[in-house]
Design a protein around this motif. Sequence first.
Motif, PDB file in Angstrom:
ATOM      1  N   TRP A 179       3.528 -11.432  12.793  1.00 59.13           N
ATOM      2  CA  TRP A 179       3.267 -10.191  13.539  1.00 59.13           C
ATOM      3  C   TRP A 179       4.506  -9.717  14.282  1.00 59.13           C
ATOM      4  O   TRP A 179       4.603  -8.558  14.662  1.00 59.13           O
ATOM      5  CB  TRP A 179       2.082 -10.361  14.484  1.00 59.13           C
ATOM      6  N   TYR A 180       5.458 -10.623  14.467  1.00 60.08           N
ATOM      7  CA  TYR A 180       6.676 -10.238  15.179  1.00 60.08           C
ATOM      8  C   TYR A 180       7.756  -9.727  14.221  1.00 60.08           C
ATOM      9  O   TYR A 180       8.502  -8.821  14.537  1.00 60.08           O
ATOM     10  CB  TYR A 180       7.185 -11.444  15.978  1.00 60.08           C
ATOM     11  N   TYR A 234       0.870  -1.171   0.000  1.00 61.43           N
ATOM     12  CA  TYR A 234       0.000   0.000   0.000  1.00 61.43           C
ATOM     13  C   TYR A 234       0.902   1.214   0.000  1.00 61.43           C
ATOM     14  O   TYR A 234       1.887   1.260   0.743  1.00 61.43           O
ATOM     15  CB  TYR A 234      -0.837   0.065   1.282  1.00 61.43           C
ATOM     16  N   ARG A 265       2.500 -15.573   4.528  1.00 61.88           N
ATOM     17  CA  ARG A 265       1.994 -14.763   5.642  1.00 61.88           C
ATOM     18  C   ARG A 265       3.160 -14.041   6.300  1.00 61.88           C
ATOM     19  O   ARG A 265       4.172 -14.659   6.615  1.00 61.88           O
ATOM     20  CB  ARG A 265       1.336 -15.645   6.707  1.00 61.88           C
ATOM     21  N   ASP A 312      -3.135  -9.378  -0.142  1.00 58.39           N
ATOM     22  CA  ASP A 312      -3.687  -8.633   0.987  1.00 58.39           C
ATOM     23  C   ASP A 312      -5.209  -8.568   0.924  1.00 58.39           C
ATOM     24  O   ASP A 312      -5.820  -7.509   1.113  1.00 58.39           O
ATOM     25  CB  ASP A 312      -3.076  -7.229   1.056  1.00 58.39           C
ATOM     26  N   GLU A 336      -1.352 -20.535  18.165  1.00 56.12           N
ATOM     27  CA  GLU A 336      -1.458 -19.743  16.926  1.00 56.12           C
ATOM     28  C   GLU A 336      -0.640 -18.459  17.016  1.00 56.12           C
ATOM     29  O   GLU A 336      -0.133 -17.973  16.015  1.00 56.12           O
ATOM     30  CB  GLU A 336      -2.924 -19.416  16.625  1.00 56.12           C
ATOM     31  N   LYS A 366       1.197  -8.206   3.561  1.00 50.86           N
ATOM     32  CA  LYS A 366       1.147  -9.035   4.766  1.00 50.86           C
ATOM     33  C   LYS A 366       0.691 -10.451   4.464  1.00 50.86           C
ATOM     34  O   LYS A 366       0.963 -11.373   5.218  1.00 50.86           O
ATOM     35  CB  LYS A 366       0.190  -8.406   5.781  1.00 50.86           C
ATOM     36  N   LYS A 367      -0.067 -10.599   3.389  1.00 50.31           N
ATOM     37  CA  LYS A 367      -0.562 -11.948   3.092  1.00 50.31           C
ATOM     38  C   LYS A 367      -0.792 -12.070   1.593  1.00 50.31           C
ATOM     39  O   LYS A 367      -1.245 -11.118   0.954  1.00 50.31           O
ATOM     40  CB  LYS A 367      -1.876 -12.189   3.830  1.00 50.31           C
ATOM     41  N   SER A 410       2.009 -17.726  14.165  1.00 53.27           N
ATOM     42  CA  SER A 410       1.893 -16.553  13.289  1.00 53.27           C
ATOM     43  C   SER A 410       2.911 -15.467  13.618  1.00 53.27           C
ATOM     44  O   SER A 410       2.886 -14.397  13.022  1.00 53.27           O
ATOM     45  CB  SER A 410       0.468 -15.975  13.362  1.00 53.27           C
ATOM     46  N   ALA A 411       3.811 -15.746  14.556  1.00 59.61           N
ATOM     47  CA  ALA A 411       4.804 -14.714  14.910  1.00 59.61           C
ATOM     48  C   ALA A 411       5.812 -14.506  13.781  1.00 59.61           C
ATOM     49  O   ALA A 411       6.235 -13.396  13.504  1.00 59.61           O
ATOM     50  CB  ALA A 411       5.519 -15.105  16.198  1.00 59.61           C
TER      51      ALA A 411
END
Lengths: 177, 741
Positions: free
Chosen positions: B660-661, B551, B657, B695, B633, B563-564, B637-638
């Motif tokens: 988040w870390y 973006y 993916r 995304d 999870e 992000k995905k 997902s980290a």
Amino acid sequence: MRGLMRDQTAFFFLLVVVFSLLWFVWPWSWLVGVFIAGLVFLWSLFFASCVGLRRGFVVVFGLVAAPLALAPLAEPLFLWYAVAPLAVFVVLVYAASRVYGLLWGFLFVVGSLWLHVIILAAVDMLSGGLLSQAFNMGFDVYVRWNVPLIAFMDVSSLYISCRAIKLISAYVKKRRS
Amino acid sequence: MSHLFDERKKSCVFSGYMASPKLRAGPLAAALVVLALFVVLAAAQRVYVYEVESDVEIAEDVPHVPDISWRFGEQLLVVWVPRDVAPGIILFTNETTPIPLYDRTYFLLVVPADAQPSHRAKAEAFLKTPDGTYPVVFRKPDAGILYTTAHSIEEALTTLKQIGLQPEYRGKAELKRIDTGKGDTDAGRETAATPTLPRWPTTNSTFDVYGGLYFRETAITKTGLVIIPVHGTRSACINLPYAAYVGYDAKSFTLGTSIRGGAVDADLIVYVYKISGGYCTYLGSQRFRLANRTRYWVSLINPTTGVDQLAVFLMLDVRSFSGQPRVGVNASLIYARTYRYGFEVGEFAARVAGGFGVRREVRRVVIGPYVAYDGYVAQTATSSLTLTLATEPVNGVCKDLQVRFTINSRSPSGTYTYRGRHLGLCIYDVYLPNIWEPSFQVEYFHAKAFGGGLAWVLDVEYTDGSTPYVRSIFLRSADVFRYWRWAEQWKTSPGVIEGSWLFPFLSSAFELYAAPTEPIPASGVYHGLVTVRTNTAGQMFRAILSISGRYTYPGLDRAVYMKKAEVDIAMPLSVQRLYAVGAYLMPDYQLSSIAPPGWVREAFDVKRVVDFILMLAGVVWRVSGLLGFATGEGLKSAGDSVTAQAQDYYTARITYRRGWYTNVASDTIIVPLIIPSLSGRDTPTELEITRICLDGICSTPGLKAYVQPGTGYWSLVVVPVKNWMFRGQVDSIIAYEISMR
């Protein structure tokens, strides 16, 4: 509301559900750790309140949950993500043993968890696998509905199972006495 | 560099320059510069400049007046200037800006003041000026200058002065073709049918394939000879550094220039070489007067010389400069290619999706620019641009809206009128029924020469000439541009494949622009790109995906990385045991493996033990519901991950993916795929990208790429150089060395 406040379990039930709804807007960043820590903390208090919560456990559960939030700042703390469920389980058994004795306390916790798992499995079956789907989805940056759903179903079933185990244990106690 | 000087000695091409006088620093140099300028000005030739309305569209063939003779031969110089400038919106930046509209039938023509045309010459058209009538013929330029471009007539006159002319604006003129029946008109474009492409080319069919060469922008810091090096690390030949590989069967070659940061008086010299055995042999050179935003035609590269493998080498001969000029040069090429084996062609698809808030009066809507991908196969461009325009009613009524579609605000592709539906606002369903292929070719060729992209520019106005107040524009997910693309500039021969096909470069690509929600000023626009490269047999990775997405927030000067991503690949074979690894493409073009952070990996090992203990405790289903889910999870997902999962027997989904870390500063991942079912194939295999979600923005592009068969061909070794590129030069021996876990 006052009744609700008196019923600690219902109060924490509500807290878990409301907190889980924040997942819809939670940023996909290091703050996810804070969310997980919050969820674990509130869930532990919820379950402990069903067992019989003492003030000291709030601190203990806080200490158990804190490393989850702090892991992004110190990477080795990610090990705690693996250990935390066991730690919570041990503290819950300890909390229950203070009320029911070690054996009965252990059986109380395990029984509640087992029963809630059975209820969840039944709900999953009746809903055509919706719950499995929600679990399989995991934490997704864009699909967010599953976490509040899992939180709601989990605490609901745990609430019922905990109450049921309590009734059963009261009944057993009565018979034995 | 020593090779370069060896080459100089060999070919004697440079001998004249080696003997050329060098300026010495100090007052003498200044005096010489002043003297040189004086000489140039004194020698400046007087020219008349006419503002021409033409019924002939000017593209690659330019006007010449037979029998005149001046420093550009018989050629008249063409200078594009805008027909008009009107307020417009660039959708993808949400930026309102004046947007010029050029027109291939409106330009300035530069005629020598003392031109004495022969009236006996056979003419294709006549140029009627206030100073007389000139017979005109159209052909490739005598002096190599196809055209130059200026923002205004004043700027055009300045440019002409810079190239040593003394221009005088003489008013309007008319260029009329003698046989007007040949002209292209908008009406013709409207009735042109949408090309119905065959599903795939037939073997031995021949195509014109368009490509580009890219040279490094070069700062001018001295007078004399300055090399313009090709992009990348490899030269086309062993004995000449910085030469660009052209390859076989080049039919047409043009150069585009840009000068920034100053002015420079120089000649651009193009040396053409034949490559044999890895060495360059001199064929010839051409010299052009350098001018800004000007396109040159290099006649030395043509179907006759193109039978050999060619290379080009560029130099500037700088006479003087002011400021800190930087000269940029790019080249566009047309090749002849034969489709022989069934894997040489891929696809490019550009899409757009989303709603854009406009809320202002606009005459121009810009959709793009999209990458002008190398390897465009002529006659295969399509578009199904579909959008809904919402405008404010005028006095309660919806006036008819006229939309003129142009590519790059220059070449038209039809004008259509739309009737509005009154639903509070006026709603216009705008649909482009076809693309005018000749316009696309001209603009593609132009874009490659200037390193630019391709955009639709819609000229919108009410049929009474007034400007609409546009509230919003909603673009449906449809192909903005789509065309076949040749995977390489390498040719195939009967029974032989050149060694460079072992590592094909980009074969199929999908580009997306989207506004996921209606933006407010300074809001984000999404830009995504997915490419599929296919590798030959014997390579571990038979297909390599690259996925980019970000973006951008133009008003905030900020970007948020993908992000995905999910990409579904279908093939007429089993996708069982398909395996994906992943790596980030870092800003320095290095690869960085995608794997969970070290402690997260350790935690997974510990978790297995803990889960076992908890299982013994009797809590078997997802450990303990929410508790196990949240921690498990959360851990999973980290870190970043790339996975491949079979959707059915024929389709695999590749999922990326971002954890988040982790926060890796890259918007691009490279995903090499191991596809066991491809081994031992003796025919090409079609891979189809059936679905792309970047995304959360999903498309079903049906993008095809072809994997080479494993056996049955001889391989021919050639110099391992590749020139076509996106995000930098890549040579053919790049290896995807990504560790597998």
